[in-house]
Design an enzyme around this catalytic site. Structure first.
Site, PDB file in Angstrom:
ATOM      1  N   TYR A  93       0.849  -1.197   0.000  1.00  0.00           N
ATOM      2  CA  TYR A  93       0.000   0.000   0.000  1.00  0.00           C
ATOM      3  C   TYR A  93       0.884   1.246   0.000  1.00  0.00           C
ATOM      4  O   TYR A  93       1.486   1.606   1.007  1.00  0.00           O
ATOM      5  CB  TYR A  93      -0.947   0.018   1.202  1.00  0.00           C
TER       6      TYR A  93
ATOM      7  N   HIS B 223      -0.432 -12.011   0.728  1.00  0.00           N
ATOM      8  CA  HIS B 223      -1.416 -11.136   0.071  1.00  0.00           C
ATOM      9  C   HIS B 223      -2.114 -11.839  -1.095  1.00  0.00           C
ATOM     10  O   HIS B 223      -3.331 -11.701  -1.281  1.00  0.00           O
ATOM     11  CB  HIS B 223      -0.711  -9.858  -0.408  1.00  0.00           C
TER      12      HIS B 223
ATOM     13  N   PRO C  55     -15.492  -4.129   2.655  1.00  0.00           N
ATOM     14  CA  PRO C  55     -16.836  -4.527   3.113  1.00  0.00           C
ATOM     15  C   PRO C  55     -17.919  -3.540   2.699  1.00  0.00           C
ATOM     16  O   PRO C  55     -19.106  -3.881   2.735  1.00  0.00           O
ATOM     17  CB  PRO C  55     -16.680  -4.569   4.639  1.00  0.00           C
ATOM     18  N   LEU C  56     -17.496  -2.332   2.298  1.00  0.00           N
ATOM     19  CA  LEU C  56     -18.470  -1.345   1.812  1.00  0.00           C
ATOM     20  C   LEU C  56     -18.441  -1.271   0.286  1.00  0.00           C
ATOM     21  O   LEU C  56     -18.858  -0.273  -0.306  1.00  0.00           O
ATOM     22  CB  LEU C  56     -18.163   0.036   2.416  1.00  0.00           C
ATOM     23  N   GLY C  57     -17.918  -2.334  -0.333  1.00  0.00           N
ATOM     24  CA  GLY C  57     -17.856  -2.328  -1.796  1.00  0.00           C
ATOM     25  C   GLY C  57     -17.052  -1.147  -2.313  1.00  0.00           C
ATOM     26  O   GLY C  57     -17.454  -0.485  -3.270  1.00  0.00           O
ATOM     27  N   ARG C  58     -15.908  -0.888  -1.647  1.00  0.00           N
ATOM     28  CA  ARG C  58     -15.019   0.233  -2.013  1.00  0.00           C
ATOM     29  C   ARG C  58     -15.787   1.556  -2.031  1.00  0.00           C
ATOM     30  O   ARG C  58     -15.511   2.445  -2.816  1.00  0.00           O
ATOM     31  CB  ARG C  58     -14.327  -0.026  -3.356  1.00  0.00           C
TER      32      ARG C  58
ATOM     33  N   PHE D 190     -19.109   2.009  -2.646  1.00  0.00           N
ATOM     34  CA  PHE D 190     -20.385   2.041  -3.373  1.00  0.00           C
ATOM     35  C   PHE D 190     -21.578   1.692  -2.483  1.00  0.00           C
ATOM     36  O   PHE D 190     -22.626   2.345  -2.531  1.00  0.00           O
ATOM     37  CB  PHE D 190     -20.336   1.093  -4.585  1.00  0.00           C
TER      38      PHE D 190
ATOM     39  N   GLY E  74     -23.592   4.230  -0.276  1.00  0.00           N
ATOM     40  CA  GLY E  74     -24.658   5.068  -0.811  1.00  0.00           C
ATOM     41  C   GLY E  74     -24.258   6.480  -1.202  1.00  0.00           C
ATOM     42  O   GLY E  74     -25.113   7.286  -1.554  1.00  0.00           O
TER      43      GLY E  74
END
Ligand SMILES: NC(=O)c1ccc[n+]([C@@H]2O[C@H](COP(=O)([O-])OP(=O)(O)OC[C@H]3O[C@@H](n4cnc5c(N)ncnc54)[C@H](OP(=O)(O)O)[C@@H]3O)[C@@H](O)[C@H]2O)c1
Length: 339
Positions: free
Chosen positions: A57, A125, A206-209, A211, A214
């Site tokens: 990263y 990884h 977990p938040l769909g990157r 999306f 919302g």
């Protein structure tokens, strides 16, 4: 903050902090080193004890920020990092490398950047198909014996490779993408393997990157070098079509006084007691919102409603572009028998 256990003994906050986006991947919202350190410390103050980074990263800078942020509280937190990439002198990722000597070298460098004497959870990884997984697990086992690493983890391995690795050195946590729009771990035997082997599960993105939280739509403008531009699910057409899933999260959230991000995280927490999502953000108010998901209870009826509604939604677009897709779910080579 509530706690959860990964594997037999690694206790962490029920929601961790994925630090990648502070410096890498989502260039639309990266922050300065000082801001990153401040946000990590704010997370600790709010009860987060589980922090996720990786050599790649940045590369490197994310581990430095995590190291600086956590030095004052080192003994109270769990630091997870990852090896497995070949990174050239210009900082470009040019392939995979899980050869045992490389793992040792990467761990020494990560320890310096993290300003610590041990990595609490060290993940491979991505599977390096050229290196038998027994050699990888064996190298991590030696590092554990030396006290430089405490626990072994893997990210996106094939299930057989996970089982082979676990036979050499017990795997404490698996880190795969898992969320309401990425359900592969349920379908490909990964979750079942975790059930059977007692391995913890750490869903990444977990938040769909972003999306599923919302705040994105087909009109969202990402910076040109934002990694999401290369992901099929983030094309304007896909975002428009996949909005149906966000609408569902909003509807369920409205009934419960929760935000879509909180419902997405609460849904993951409800799948297994050993699941610990690691959402990432560069903003304090969103960090607070995300960790608030531990207090959102989804009833059996809520979960049934979500399951039924999601089954009607066809997700448009892959979660990675083809070269990245080719790296997930793979198995490592077997040792040559010399025959
Ligand atoms: N093992 C692997 O291969 C792998 C791959 C990817 C990620 N990871 C790990 O998983 C962690 C989390 O995944 P991720 O960062 O890819 O995706 P994520 O947590 O699903 O989403 C992060 C994105 O969501 C936005 N966001 C966060 N909370 C929000 C909220 N409450 N409302 C609206 N937007 C919100 C963030 O934007 P703002 O910054 O603007 O808030 C950011 O762009 C990473 O940090 C990394 O440690 C691992």
């Amino acid at each position: 903050m509530k706690k959860r256990k990964l594997g037999q003994s690694l206790e962490v906050s029920a929601i961790g902090f994925g630090c990648m986006g502070l410096n890498a991947s989502y260039s639309t919202s990266v922050v300065s080193k000082d801001e990153g350190v401040r946000l990590i410390r704010a997370a600790v103050e709010r009860g987060v004890t589980f922090f996720d980074t990786a050599e790649v990263y940045g590369p490197f800078i994310n581990e430095e920020v995590v190291g600086e942020g956590l030095t004052p509280v080192r003994d109270r937190v769990v630091i997870a990092t990852k090896f497995g990439w070949k990174i050239d002198a210009t900082g470009q990722t040019v392939g995979l490398d899980s050869r045992p000597q490389h793992i040792r070298d990467v761990v020494e460098a990560s320890l310096k950047r993290l300003r610590t004497d041990r990595v609490d959870l060290l993940y491979q990884h991505r599977v390096d198909p050229d290196v038998p997984i027994e050699d990888v697990a064996g190298a991590v086992k030696e590092l554990i014996a030396e006290g430089k690493v405490k626990h072994f983890g893997m990210s996106e391995p094939g299930v057989q490779t996970l089982q082979r690795a676990h036979a050499v050195q017990p795997v404490t946590a698996l880190q795969n993408e898992y969320s309401l729009w990425t359900r592969e771990p349920e379908a490909n035997g990964t979750i079942q393997a975790c059930d059977e082997l007692g391995i913890g599960f750490v869903p990444f993105s977990p938040l769909g990157r972003g999306f599923l939280a919302g705040a994105m739509s087909k009109d969202t403008k990402l910076r040109e070098d934002d990694f999401r531009n290369a992901i099929p699910r983030f094309s304007p057409q896909a975002m428009e079509k996949n909005q149906a899933l966000v609408d569902l999260l909003k509807r369920v959230g409205d009934e419960k006084g929760a935000t879509p991000a909180q419902v997405a995280l609460a849904w993951l927490l409800a799948q297994r007691p050993y699941i610990v999502p690691i959402p990432g953000t560069t903003k304090l108010h969103r960090l607070e919102e995300n960790i608030g998901a531990v207090n959102v209870e989804l009833s059996e009826a809520d979960l049934r409603e979500i399951k039924e509604a999601v089954s009607q939604i066809e997700i448009e677009g892959e979660r990675y572009y083809p070269q990245q897709m080719a790296l997930v779910g793979r198995d490592a080579a077997h040792r040559s028998t010399g025959a």
